[in-house]
Design a protein around this motif. Structure first.
Motif, PDB file in Angstrom:
ATOM      1  N   LEU A   1      37.760  40.221  41.577  1.00  0.00           N
ATOM      2  CA  LEU A   1      36.955  41.222  40.877  1.00  0.00           C
ATOM      3  C   LEU A   1      35.735  40.600  40.199  1.00  0.00           C
ATOM      4  CD1 LEU A   1      39.632  43.569  39.276  1.00  0.00           C
ATOM      5  CD2 LEU A   1      37.850  44.235  40.877  1.00  0.00           C
ATOM      6  N   THR A   2      35.890  39.386  39.718  1.00  0.00           N
ATOM      7  CA  THR A   2      34.758  38.719  39.073  1.00  0.00           C
ATOM      8  C   THR A   2      33.862  38.014  40.076  1.00  0.00           C
ATOM      9  OG1 THR A   2      36.162  36.774  38.693  1.00  0.00           O
ATOM     10  CG2 THR A   2      35.975  38.376  36.906  1.00  0.00           C
ATOM     11  N   THR A   3      34.162  38.175  41.356  1.00  0.00           N
ATOM     12  CA  THR A   3      33.375  37.605  42.478  1.00  0.00           C
ATOM     13  C   THR A   3      33.290  36.086  42.410  1.00  0.00           C
ATOM     14  OG1 THR A   3      31.202  37.767  41.384  1.00  0.00           O
ATOM     15  CG2 THR A   3      31.980  39.711  42.559  1.00  0.00           C
ATOM     16  N   VAL A   4      34.258  35.450  41.722  1.00  0.00           N
ATOM     17  CA  VAL A   4      34.276  33.986  41.695  1.00  0.00           C
ATOM     18  C   VAL A   4      34.772  33.454  43.021  1.00  0.00           C
ATOM     19  CG1 VAL A   4      35.273  31.970  40.572  1.00  0.00           C
ATOM     20  CG2 VAL A   4      34.578  33.932  39.202  1.00  0.00           C
ATOM     21  N   GLY A   5      35.934  33.980  43.482  1.00  0.00           N
ATOM     22  CA  GLY A   5      36.453  33.622  44.793  1.00  0.00           C
ATOM     23  C   GLY A   5      36.700  32.141  44.974  1.00  0.00           C
ATOM     24  N   TYR A   6      37.647  31.573  44.208  1.00  0.00           N
ATOM     25  CA  TYR A   6      37.936  30.146  44.332  1.00  0.00           C
ATOM     26  C   TYR A   6      38.414  29.777  45.740  1.00  0.00           C
ATOM     27  CZ  TYR A   6      37.529  29.601  39.287  1.00  0.00           C
ATOM     28  OH  TYR A   6      37.063  29.555  38.008  1.00  0.00           O
ATOM     29  N   GLY A   7      39.115  30.695  46.401  1.00  0.00           N
ATOM     30  CA  GLY A   7      39.584  30.427  47.759  1.00  0.00           C
ATOM     31  C   GLY A   7      40.945  29.783  47.832  1.00  0.00           C
ATOM     32  N   ASP A   8      41.572  29.498  46.670  1.00  0.00           N
ATOM     33  CA  ASP A   8      42.898  28.885  46.697  1.00  0.00           C
ATOM     34  C   ASP A   8      43.975  29.893  47.073  1.00  0.00           C
ATOM     35  OD1 ASP A   8      42.445  30.261  44.380  1.00  0.00           O
ATOM     36  OD2 ASP A   8      43.638  28.929  43.108  1.00  0.00           O
TER      37      ASP A   8
ATOM     38  N   ILE B   1      34.060  44.412  46.898  1.00  0.00           N
ATOM     39  CA  ILE B   1      32.910  45.307  46.755  1.00  0.00           C
ATOM     40  C   ILE B   1      32.952  46.022  45.401  1.00  0.00           C
ATOM     41  CG2 ILE B   1      31.801  47.377  47.689  1.00  0.00           C
ATOM     42  CD1 ILE B   1      32.778  46.498  50.450  1.00  0.00           C
ATOM     43  N   VAL B   2      34.138  46.483  45.008  1.00  0.00           N
ATOM     44  CA  VAL B   2      34.282  47.137  43.707  1.00  0.00           C
ATOM     45  C   VAL B   2      33.961  46.161  42.578  1.00  0.00           C
ATOM     46  CG1 VAL B   2      35.924  48.199  42.118  1.00  0.00           C
ATOM     47  CG2 VAL B   2      35.941  48.821  44.530  1.00  0.00           C
ATOM     48  N   GLY B   3      34.369  44.897  42.745  1.00  0.00           N
ATOM     49  CA  GLY B   3      34.145  43.900  41.720  1.00  0.00           C
ATOM     50  C   GLY B   3      32.677  43.641  41.445  1.00  0.00           C
ATOM     51  N   ILE B   4      31.839  43.731  42.488  1.00  0.00           N
ATOM     52  CA  ILE B   4      30.402  43.506  42.298  1.00  0.00           C
ATOM     53  C   ILE B   4      29.839  44.508  41.293  1.00  0.00           C
ATOM     54  CG2 ILE B   4      28.150  43.575  43.438  1.00  0.00           C
ATOM     55  CD1 ILE B   4      29.530  42.567  45.961  1.00  0.00           C
ATOM     56  N   GLY B   5      30.239  45.771  41.445  1.00  0.00           N
ATOM     57  CA  GLY B   5      29.752  46.794  40.519  1.00  0.00           C
ATOM     58  C   GLY B   5      30.378  46.694  39.145  1.00  0.00           C
ATOM     59  N   MET B   6      31.652  46.329  39.075  1.00  0.00           N
ATOM     60  CA  MET B   6      32.342  46.282  37.798  1.00  0.00           C
ATOM     61  C   MET B   6      31.847  45.139  36.917  1.00  0.00           C
ATOM     62  SD  MET B   6      34.163  48.864  37.512  1.00  0.00           S
ATOM     63  CE  MET B   6      34.756  48.321  35.930  1.00  0.00           C
ATOM     64  N   VAL B   7      31.540  43.985  37.522  1.00  0.00           N
ATOM     65  CA  VAL B   7      31.046  42.854  36.739  1.00  0.00           C
ATOM     66  C   VAL B   7      29.653  43.157  36.205  1.00  0.00           C
ATOM     67  CG1 VAL B   7      30.322  40.438  36.884  1.00  0.00           C
ATOM     68  CG2 VAL B   7      32.452  41.163  37.937  1.00  0.00           C
TER      69      VAL B   7
END
Length: 311
Positions: free
Chosen positions: A202-209, A226-232
């Motif tokens: 949601l925070t679009t960090v996406g560590y990938g672990d 996609i929802v996270g982009i707007g929420m952040v």
């Protein structure tokens, strides 16, 4: 013996207009900065072993100064302009000041040191709390004061935005737990564990672990991204709007004071000191204040010319 009123003026942050006690602000800001540097250097083992005793002496000196400052602020707060206008006894005013955000920050800056005498704990944890002293700079920074005002004014909007974000994060964790628990039990064995994935997504960090591997999991993960982009962006938009509104209010307030300084279309020179003080307190630059005054003068000149022509 320093009187209470002088102490109050001495401890109040100096402005561009009034620099009589600027040396007090400079010493306190320097001490806060040195405390932050000492905290950073103290974490380096090689430096700590060599200068450990020096760090102890500096900490004792800092605590002594900050404690005297905290006690002096409580004692003299009743003579500050804000509390002089408040009703109630001096004790009630002091209790009100103790509950104020800046007084709480001052208390937190020294409290860990004294708690160390009563609570048996690892001193390294108490050392980290010394970083709270950096927030004492908010008393001397117009930008930090503006930020605090924005948080105060927009607290309900920010709470609503973060509440929605938390609900979406919880829903995402529940859904991903259902879709991925059988395939990846090491990452989605429970809803709290799945909340890590939903938070970084949601925070679009996406560590990938942690990533979904099932088809439905990837589809749902894409939707959450996609929802996270707007929420952040929502809290950021609220803060940006709050900053703009606060700056607009300050300009309008100075504009009103400037308007009142013009009597019958002519600037009242006796209001010049008051306008300078107000400009410094509101954080309005010399250039901006000069432009506002020039526009005000032109407006009154135009009105005067129109009145003369009409006659």
């Amino acid at each position: 013996m320093i009187s209470r009123s002088v102490m109050a003026k001495c401890l109040e942050p100096s402005t561009e207009y009034d620099k009589r006690y600027l040396w007090v602000d400079t010493l306190l800001i320097l001490l806060i900065g040195l405390n932050v540097i000492a905290l950073v250097l103290h974490s380096i083992e090689a430096i700590e072993q060599v200068y450990y005793q020096h760090f102890i002496y500096f900490e004792l000196l800092s605590i002594a100064i900050f404690t005297v400052e905290y006690a002096a602020r409580i004692w003299s707060c009743v003579d500050t302009p804000y509390y002089q206008q408040q009703a109630g006894s001096n004790m009630q005013k002091r209790l009100h000041y103790i509950r104020s955000p800046l007084a709480i920050i001052d208390l937190l800056a020294i409290l860990p040191f004294y708690l160390g005498f009563f609570i048996q704990t690892d001193l390294r944890y108490l050392r980290v709390f010394r970083l709270l002293r950096v927030f004492k700079l908010s008393r001397y920074s117009r930008a930090m004061q503006l930020l605090l005002n924005v948080f105060k004014e927009e607290r309900y909007s920010l709470f609503a935005a973060f509440s929605v974000l938390f609900i979406i994060m919880l829903v995402a964790a529940c859904a991903m737990y259902t879709l991925e628990k059988d395939i990846q039990p090491e990452h989605f064995s429970s809803i709290p564990q799945a909340m890590w994935w939903s938070l970084v997504t949601l925070t679009t960090v996406g560590y990938g672990d942690v990533t979904p591997v099932t088809g439905l999991g990837r589809l749902f993960g894409g939707l959450i991204t996609i929802v996270g982009i707007g929420m952040v962006a929502l809290p950021a938009g609220i803060l940006a709007s709050g900053f703009s509104e606060q700056l607009s209010r300050r300009r309008q307030f100075f504009q009103l004071a400037l308007d009142q300084a013009f009597k019958d279309g002519k600037f009242a020179e006796e209001t010049e000191p008051l306008l300078k003080r107000l400009r410094a307190e509101l954080g309005i630059s010399h250039t901006e204040a000069a432009i506002m005054r020039e526009l005000m003068e032109k407006r009154y000149q135009t009105l005067h010319f129109n009145d003369t022509a009409g006659r």
